[in-house]
Scaffold this active site. Structure first.
Site, short mmCIF file in Angstrom:
data_model
loop_
_atom_site.label_atom_id
_atom_site.label_comp_id
_atom_site.label_asym_id
_atom_site.label_seq_id
_atom_site.Cartn_x
_atom_site.Cartn_y
_atom_site.Cartn_z
N ARG A 239 9.33 -14.28 -12.22
CA ARG A 239 9.03 -13.28 -13.38
C ARG A 239 9.99 -12.07 -13.46
NH1 ARG A 239 7.62 -8.27 -12.39
NH2 ARG A 239 6.06 -7.04 -13.90
N LYS B 141 -7.13 -3.60 -5.81
CA LYS B 141 -6.47 -4.34 -4.49
C LYS B 141 -7.49 -3.99 -3.28
CE LYS B 141 -1.86 -4.82 -5.29
NZ LYS B 141 -0.89 -3.77 -4.59
N ALA C 155 0.90 -1.30 0.01
CA ALA C 155 -0.03 -0.14 -0.06
C ALA C 155 0.75 1.38 -0.01
CB ALA C 155 -0.95 0.12 1.25
N LYS D 294 -6.61 -12.58 -6.39
CA LYS D 294 -5.02 -12.12 -6.58
C LYS D 294 -4.15 -12.62 -5.58
CE LYS D 294 -2.12 -8.21 -7.68
NZ LYS D 294 -1.12 -8.25 -6.84
#
EC number: 6.5.1.2
Length: 672
Positions: A133, A311, A31, A112
């Site tokens: 990734r 989110k 956040a 997610k």
């Protein structure tokens, strides 16, 4: 903001990104990064001439560390743009419909997962490579570690596999596995992990695959990245179903939804379930479902145009410790609680967070005035999980643990082998008395309606109640009750009636209400099934107590110590003299009970009984009642709005009955 301040912000974001993507050691919550990233985007929109080549808005991620071989992705693993509220999600849908000239668009909605993204390459159906990734263009070859994860198929379950298949997925660690891993680390004196994502990342990047193999990692597939020699299904959702048939784990909560409102409804539904899931999720990913439409929409610089992530309210945030207070619990445990600069986390404003105990303060290295990471999920008590050492101020001071009880001044003691420090004052300590009474009257104990926390505190402060026995003499103090805050005639009459009703209870509830250390509902039920007479239970020695199912040496010791104390024996005598009674049951061997050996799960809303009542009746018939569905579950009792437990039971082919079914079952065996 000045140009230099923007340059400083870019450097700060790059530092955050390096710690997160390269070292797998996040130094701030997502956040905080998202907030600073949006600020940078806003500045660059106002001053495009200020945009720097190394700005995080101009790239996908960071270069991988040098500990593993670097491998290029056949198709880049790009980031996703974010929607932060209903309005921005609706704007996304509007853009998509405008670009496609469509009235309505179908989206695939998926949780997610909060883990580590990877790409798996299969050739002729066999796993040949697993790659992180990384920066989106290339990542680290961790094939040896990937092969240790049982949810990763080494060979596709098909006789006609694609010539080449690259599957994208998330490696994560379930909450239960994370707790066990940290408990083992504490036991062995090793460093614990901050959260499940941190644990998954650290486990996956071990140079020794044997270490990874011991970690409870799970892989969940979320897309097909690249394919040769096979015609891909027309929709993303159908592709995931195909991956499931080939042996991949996919998320059973994924759905397709129509338009922005369908996506919003899914968000709200999943946000409610979030805390009860067995794994961490930090949001939802929405993707245009039709592959042809995805191809038509294409990509922007750093993300697909056809997908967006939303989110959830952050479960972790950074704030500052203003001070530390010390609370005294029902059993005398002294708990340090950090007073915080108020911070919005987990959907609420948090101003206090637990530090657990003295050992945890030392482990974290926390000081007053430190900047810390606070975690809150669902209804879980907020806790401090990490100190941001890089931001430690010069005026940071040590946390000083009290040498005597902060409430009653009694001596403190710490039993060898335990982390908890306790007040020795017992019910003489006002804090312990209040917490003991709150437990005594609670719904699963004596269940006295109308006797809430604030009223208990008033009764203790005015010395009207000094032991649980005094609750049953409140009818003699009606005038005093009427003079108390928020206590009118009807409230007092209702309270006194509830106290009278509570006198008729159950043996197991009575034992649970006494607040014996380590004796929860299940243990109280086990004790009262073995000892049908209170006198027999009170007289039992430790050797006899450990014969009871689920009662070990520590529990037996606490039970014996409780009944050895004269104050406790006097309290029990007083309660019985006040009229507390229960129906005596004939002793029956657990093996003789009709539901012995069966495991039930109760979920959803019931109309004729509460869930607790149904659980009690099932347990009285010998059943074990669990809080989660697994392959070992024999039956799920599903009321209205059963949710994820019903979905999981269906996927595992667990027998399911509704409220009418469980009533019929209980009636058949004489429980109602």
């Amino acid at each position: 903001m000045t140009h230099q301040q923007m340059l400083d912000l870019i450097q700060q974001l790059n530092d955050y990104s390096y710690a997160y993507h390269v070292k797998d050691e996040p130094i701030v919550p997502d956040a905080v990064y998202d907030r600073d990233y949006r600020q940078l985007q806003s500045i660059e929109a106002e001053h495009p001439e200020w945009i720097q080549a190394d700005s995080p808005t101009q790239r996908v991620g960071e270069k991988p560390d040098s500990g593993f071989t670097n491998v290029a992705h056949t198709v880049p693993m790009l980031s996703l743009d974010n929607a932060f509220d209903n309005e921005s999600l609706a704007d996304f849908d509007q853009r998509i419909r405008k670009l496609l000239n469509a009235e309505q668009v179908t989206y695939c909605c998926e949780p997610k997962l909060d883990g580590l993204a990877i790409s798996l390459r299969y050739e002729e159906g066999r796993l040949v490579r697993g790659v992180t990734r990384g920066d989106g263009l290339s990542g680290e070859d961790i094939t040896s570690n990937i092969k240790t994860i049982y949810s990763v198929p080494l060979k596709l379950r098909t006789k006609t596999p694609p010539a080449v298949l690259e599957v994208r997925g998330e490696i994560y660690m379930p909450k239960e596995g994370f707790e066990k891993l940290n408990a083992l680390a504490v036991e062995q004196g090793e460093k614990t992990f901050v959260n499940p994502r941190n644990a998954a990342a650290g486990s996956l990047r071990q140079l020794d695959p044997k270490v990874t193999a011991k970690r409870p990692l799970v892989m969940c597939a979320y897309s097909i990245g690249y394919v040769e020699g096979w015609e891909q299904p027309e929709s993303h959702y159908a592709g995931l179903l195909q991956l499931s048939e080939w042996g991949f784990r996919t998320n059973d909560l994924m759905i397709t939804a129509e338009g922005a409102q369908g996506c919003i409804d899914y968000y709200e539904k999943l946000n409610e379930k979030r805390a009860s899931l067995s794994y961490d999720i930090d949001g939802i990913v929405y993707k245009v479902d039709q592959i042809a439409l995805q191809n038509q929409l294409g990509f922007i610089a750093r993300a697909p145009r056809w997908a967006i992530a939303r989110k959830f309210p952050a479960q972790e945030e950074m704030t500052r410790i203003l001070g530390v207070d010390f609370q005294v619990g029902r059993t005398g445990a002294i708990t340090p609680v950090a007073r915080l600069e108020p911070v919005f986390v987990g959907g609420v404003t948090v101003s206090n967070a637990t530090l657990h105990n003295k050992d945890e303060i030392a482990r974290l290295g926390v000081k007053v005035n430190d900047f810390v990471i606070v975690h809150r999920a669902g209804d879980v008590i907020p806790k401090v999980v990490q100190v941001v050492i890089d931001k430690r101020p010069e005026n940071a001071t040590e946390v000083v643990f009290p040498e005597a009880c902060p409430v009653c001044g009694s001596d403190l003691e710490q039993v060898e082998g335990e982390a908890v420090i306790r007040c020795t004052g017992g019910l003489v300590c006002g804090a312990q008395l209040k917490e003991s009474l709150k437990h005594f009257v609670s719904r699963k104990a004596m269940d006295i309606d109308g006797l809430g926390d604030k009223l208990i505190e008033q009764l203790v402060d005015q010395q009207l109640v000094k032991t649980p026995v005094d609750i049953f003499t409140l009818s003699e103090k009606k005038d005093t009750l009427l003079s108390m805050e928020r206590m009118g005639q009807k409230s007092v009459e209702k309270l006194l009636a509830s106290i009278e009703i509570a006198k008729s209870t159950q043996f197991n509830r009575f034992i649970y209400s006494l607040g014996i250390r380590e004796v929860g509902e299940a243990t109280a039920r086990a004790l009262t099934s073995y000892f049908t007479e209170l006198d027999d239970l009170m007289a039992a020695d430790q050797e006899t107590l450990v014969e009871v199912e689920d009662v070990g040496p520590i529990v037996a010791q606490h039970v014996r110590l409780f009944f050895d104390q004269e104050l406790n024996r006097d309290t029990i005598k007083g309660l019985l003299a006040a009229g507390v009674v229960w129906e005596k049951k004939q002793q029956v061997s657990a093996d003789e009970l009709p539901l012995s050996g069966k495991t039930y799960v109760v979920t959803g809303s019931l109309s004729q009984f509460s869930r607790d009542q149904v659980k009690d009746k099932l347990q009285a018939l010998g059943a074990k009642v669990s809080g989660s569905v697994s392959a070992k579950t024999d039956c799920l009792v599903a009321g209205e709005k059963a949710g994820s437990k019903l979905t999981k039971a269906q996927s595992l082919n667990v027998p399911i009955i509704d409220e009418a079914g469980v009533i019929a079952l209980l009636t058949e065996h004489g429980a109602i």
